[in-house]
Write a protein that holds these residues in place. Structure first.
Motif, PDB file in Angstrom:
ATOM      1  N   ALA A 131       0.816  -1.211   0.000  1.00 66.14           N
ATOM      2  CA  ALA A 131       0.000   0.000   0.000  1.00 66.14           C
ATOM      3  C   ALA A 131       0.853   1.267   0.000  1.00 66.14           C
ATOM      4  CB  ALA A 131      -0.925   0.004   1.208  1.00 66.14           C
ATOM      5  N   ASP A 132       2.151   1.112   0.215  1.00 62.78           N
ATOM      6  CA  ASP A 132       3.084   2.245   0.240  1.00 62.78           C
ATOM      7  C   ASP A 132       3.451   2.612  -1.201  1.00 62.78           C
ATOM      8  OD1 ASP A 132       5.280   3.949   0.397  1.00 62.78           O
ATOM      9  OD2 ASP A 132       6.086   2.974   2.180  1.00 62.78           O
ATOM     10  N   PRO A 133       3.169   3.849  -1.649  1.00 62.97           N
ATOM     11  CA  PRO A 133       3.474   4.247  -3.031  1.00 62.97           C
ATOM     12  C   PRO A 133       4.956   4.105  -3.387  1.00 62.97           C
ATOM     13  CG  PRO A 133       2.036   5.851  -1.984  1.00 62.97           C
ATOM     14  CD  PRO A 133       2.484   4.907  -0.902  1.00 62.97           C
ATOM     15  N   GLU A 134       5.820   4.369  -2.424  1.00 53.74           N
ATOM     16  CA  GLU A 134       7.254   4.253  -2.695  1.00 53.74           C
ATOM     17  C   GLU A 134       7.636   2.800  -2.980  1.00 53.74           C
ATOM     18  OE1 GLU A 134      11.584   5.466  -0.716  1.00 53.74           O
ATOM     19  OE2 GLU A 134       9.711   5.976   0.330  1.00 53.74           O
ATOM     20  N   ILE A 135       7.064   1.878  -2.219  1.00 51.86           N
ATOM     21  CA  ILE A 135       7.312   0.451  -2.438  1.00 51.86           C
ATOM     22  C   ILE A 135       6.781   0.042  -3.806  1.00 51.86           C
ATOM     23  CG2 ILE A 135       6.753  -1.896  -1.663  1.00 51.86           C
ATOM     24  CD1 ILE A 135       8.667  -0.570   0.218  1.00 51.86           C
ATOM     25  N   GLN A 136       5.601   0.545  -4.142  1.00 53.39           N
ATOM     26  CA  GLN A 136       5.002   0.222  -5.437  1.00 53.39           C
ATOM     27  C   GLN A 136       5.908   0.656  -6.583  1.00 53.39           C
ATOM     28  OE1 GLN A 136       1.087   1.995  -5.562  1.00 53.39           O
ATOM     29  NE2 GLN A 136       0.411   0.963  -3.676  1.00 53.39           N
ATOM     30  N   ASN A 137       6.450   1.856  -6.493  1.00 54.05           N
ATOM     31  CA  ASN A 137       7.334   2.362  -7.550  1.00 54.05           C
ATOM     32  C   ASN A 137       8.615   1.525  -7.668  1.00 54.05           C
ATOM     33  OD1 ASN A 137       5.620   4.445  -8.290  1.00 54.05           O
ATOM     34  ND2 ASN A 137       6.493   5.884  -6.806  1.00 54.05           N
ATOM     35  N   ILE A 138       9.147   1.104  -6.506  1.00 56.52           N
ATOM     36  CA  ILE A 138      10.366   0.284  -6.523  1.00 56.52           C
ATOM     37  C   ILE A 138      10.102  -1.035  -7.245  1.00 56.52           C
ATOM     38  CG2 ILE A 138      11.983  -1.031  -5.085  1.00 56.52           C
ATOM     39  CD1 ILE A 138      11.722   1.203  -2.982  1.00 56.52           C
ATOM     40  N   LEU A 139       8.970  -1.658  -6.919  1.00 54.69           N
ATOM     41  CA  LEU A 139       8.670  -2.972  -7.496  1.00 54.69           C
ATOM     42  C   LEU A 139       8.256  -2.874  -8.967  1.00 54.69           C
ATOM     43  CD1 LEU A 139       6.788  -4.643  -4.504  1.00 54.69           C
ATOM     44  CD2 LEU A 139       9.149  -4.984  -5.239  1.00 54.69           C
ATOM     45  N   LYS A 140       7.834  -1.688  -9.397  1.00 57.78           N
ATOM     46  CA  LYS A 140       7.476  -1.505 -10.808  1.00 57.78           C
ATOM     47  C   LYS A 140       8.708  -1.243 -11.675  1.00 57.78           C
ATOM     48  CE  LYS A 140       2.802   0.324 -10.043  1.00 57.78           C
ATOM     49  NZ  LYS A 140       1.944   1.543 -10.087  1.00 57.78           N
ATOM     50  N   ASP A 141       9.812  -0.875 -11.023  1.00 60.17           N
ATOM     51  CA  ASP A 141      11.052  -0.569 -11.750  1.00 60.17           C
ATOM     52  C   ASP A 141      11.613  -1.864 -12.350  1.00 60.17           C
ATOM     53  OD1 ASP A 141      13.601   0.052 -12.590  1.00 60.17           O
ATOM     54  OD2 ASP A 141      14.131   1.215 -10.819  1.00 60.17           O
ATOM     55  N   PRO A 142      11.689  -1.957 -13.693  1.00 67.29           N
ATOM     56  CA  PRO A 142      12.174  -3.195 -14.345  1.00 67.29           C
ATOM     57  C   PRO A 142      13.593  -3.578 -13.906  1.00 67.29           C
ATOM     58  CG  PRO A 142      11.152  -1.733 -15.943  1.00 67.29           C
ATOM     59  CD  PRO A 142      11.287  -0.945 -14.684  1.00 67.29           C
ATOM     60  N   ALA A 143      14.423  -2.553 -13.715  1.00 65.65           N
ATOM     61  CA  ALA A 143      15.810  -2.827 -13.311  1.00 65.65           C
ATOM     62  C   ALA A 143      15.854  -3.450 -11.915  1.00 65.65           C
ATOM     63  CB  ALA A 143      16.630  -1.540 -13.330  1.00 65.65           C
ATOM     64  N   MET A 144      15.027  -2.924 -11.003  1.00 63.68           N
ATOM     65  CA  MET A 144      14.999  -3.468  -9.640  1.00 63.68           C
ATOM     66  C   MET A 144      14.427  -4.888  -9.619  1.00 63.68           C
ATOM     67  SD  MET A 144      16.363  -1.887  -7.132  1.00 63.68           S
ATOM     68  CE  MET A 144      15.601  -2.758  -5.766  1.00 63.68           C
ATOM     69  N   ARG A 145      13.423  -5.129 -10.458  1.00 66.12           N
ATOM     70  CA  ARG A 145      12.851  -6.479 -10.518  1.00 66.12           C
ATOM     71  C   ARG A 145      13.894  -7.482 -11.001  1.00 66.12           C
ATOM     72  NH1 ARG A 145       7.151  -6.555 -10.354  1.00 66.12           N
ATOM     73  NH2 ARG A 145       7.120  -8.546 -11.459  1.00 66.12           N
ATOM     74  N   LEU A 146      14.677  -7.043 -11.976  1.00 67.52           N
ATOM     75  CA  LEU A 146      15.731  -7.912 -12.509  1.00 67.52           C
ATOM     76  C   LEU A 146      16.798  -8.181 -11.440  1.00 67.52           C
ATOM     77  CD1 LEU A 146      16.785  -9.349 -15.072  1.00 67.52           C
ATOM     78  CD2 LEU A 146      18.050  -7.254 -15.602  1.00 67.52           C
ATOM     79  N   ILE A 147      17.155  -7.123 -10.706  1.00 64.32           N
ATOM     80  CA  ILE A 147      18.177  -7.260  -9.634  1.00 64.32           C
ATOM     81  C   ILE A 147      17.686  -8.199  -8.547  1.00 64.32           C
ATOM     82  CG2 ILE A 147      19.310  -6.015  -7.742  1.00 64.32           C
ATOM     83  CD1 ILE A 147      19.480  -3.598  -9.707  1.00 64.32           C
ATOM     84  N   LEU A 148      16.415  -8.045  -8.126  1.00 64.86           N
ATOM     85  CA  LEU A 148      15.858  -8.900  -7.079  1.00 64.86           C
ATOM     86  C   LEU A 148      15.821 -10.363  -7.510  1.00 64.86           C
ATOM     87  CD1 LEU A 148      12.940  -6.609  -5.861  1.00 64.86           C
ATOM     88  CD2 LEU A 148      14.995  -7.202  -4.573  1.00 64.86           C
ATOM     89  N   GLU A 149      15.529 -10.569  -8.774  1.00 66.06           N
ATOM     90  CA  GLU A 149      15.524 -11.939  -9.311  1.00 66.06           C
ATOM     91  C   GLU A 149      16.939 -12.523  -9.304  1.00 66.06           C
ATOM     92  OE1 GLU A 149      14.358 -14.301 -13.442  1.00 66.06           O
ATOM     93  OE2 GLU A 149      13.555 -12.293 -13.075  1.00 66.06           O
TER      94      GLU A 149
END
Length: 340
Positions: free
Chosen positions: A288-306
């Motif tokens: 529900a945190d907008p900042e968290i939402q933006n982080i998880l929507k970032d393709p680069a961050m999703r790739l890094i987390l994977e």
């Protein structure tokens, strides 16, 4: 000594007068030994000196003189005499065990003079002649003393502060690995300064090196149990490790020092929420945190987390980037991810 012994010696040395000198030298040595046992060192020395004059080719007489000087605490004289004994022993091809024993006595003399580097040299020489557990133990003891002296000589609060300031600059620039290097050097320069450990713990936390950060927090608080930042850092680290009950305790100790500390209050509340929430509630709250939402929507961050999920060692490389480190820290604080 009997006629047979005299005959053997006489044959070896070739001259009756030399044999007599040798026998007289042995007699002087025996008298010296008797005086030495009675701790009559003056008499012992006189007899050993007489023996050495009668037979200057026997190293034992000089070695015994060195032993007397050692007991009299005349260590420089002991070293000088024992070194001469080694020279005589080398010329006469004396038993390596005897030479090793004399080297050990020289080392002991240097040790008592607090000249530990020379003591180390001569213990090593002794071991090269004849290895004994006692000498190895003495060498180990001296090496520890040398190491501790070097550590103490390296201490400089002024240089420590310079390194800490460089670490703070790197931290502010998001160069957390470089900050750790400077803080580590500062600790070597002033290992009793609690705040440096706290600083390094903060840098380790940014690098998600929570175990190292926790150790630094513990050292910090051992050095200064009233240092509130140490408890705040520890609380953050334990939260990162998902150890909320322990984090709660750290924040409580911070509040015991300052009941109005907002960071401690916030940390305490967050821990209470985490402890009383199930994983699904934590996830919903985080999402529900907008900042968290933006982080998880970032393709680069999703790739890094994977990538991190498949290869945890890759995390340290990614955290060199201040922007990624900040986003990763936010995800940790939200409870969405954890580092084990």
């Amino acid at each position: 000594m009997g006629d047979s012994v005299t005959s053997v010696v006489q044959t070896r040395l070739g001259l009756t007068s030399t044999v007599n000198h040798y026998l007289q030298a042995l007699k002087e040595k025996e008298l010296g030994n008797a005086a030495y046992k009675k701790k009559d060192f003056k008499a012992a020395l006189e007899h050993y000196e007489a023996a050495a004059k009668l037979d200057p080719t026997e190293m034992t007489f000089l070695s015994n003189m060195g032993a007397v000087y050692f007991e009299q605490k005349l260590y420089e004289k002991c070293v000088e005499t024992c070194q001469k004994a080694v020279e005589v022993g080398r010329e006469s091809r004396a038993d390596y065990k005897l030479i090793g024993k004399v080297f050990t006595r020289i080392a002991n003399a240097y040790k008592n003079m607090k000249d530990y580097k020379n003591a180390k040299i001569f213990y090593e020489k002794a071991l090269s002649e004849h290895r004994t557990p006692e000498t190895r133990e003495l060498l180990s003891e001296v090496e520890k003393i040398i190491k501790e002296e070097e550590r103490k000589s390296y201490i400089s609060p002024e240089k420590a502060e310079e390194e800490r300031n460089l670490g703070n600059k790197c931290f502010q620039e998001g160069k957390y690995a470089d900050a750790v290097k400077h803080y580590s050097e500062a600790i070597l320069r002033n290992p009793e300064d609690a705040k440096i450990y706290s600083n390094r713990a903060a840098a380790y936390t940014k690098l998600a090196a929570f175990e190292y950060a926790l150790k630094d927090c513990d050292v910090c608080l051992r050095l200064d149990p009233k240092f509130i930042k140490g408890y705040l850092r520890k609380g953050k680290v334990l939260q990162g490790l998902q150890q909320h009950s322990k984090a709660l305790d750290a924040y409580q100790k911070a509040l015991d020092i300052d009941s109005t500390c907002q960071e401690a209050l916030d940390g305490y509340r967050q821990c209470m929420i985490e402890m009383n929430s199930d994983p699904e509630e934590v996830r919903k709250r985080a999402m529900a945190d907008p900042e968290i939402q933006n982080i998880l929507k970032d393709p680069a961050m999703r790739l890094i987390l994977e990538q991190i999920q498949n290869d945890p060692k890759a995390l340290s490389d990614h955290l060199q980037n201040p922007d990624i480190a900040a986003k990763f820290q936010k995800l940790l604080e939200s409870g969405l991810i954890a580092v084990r």
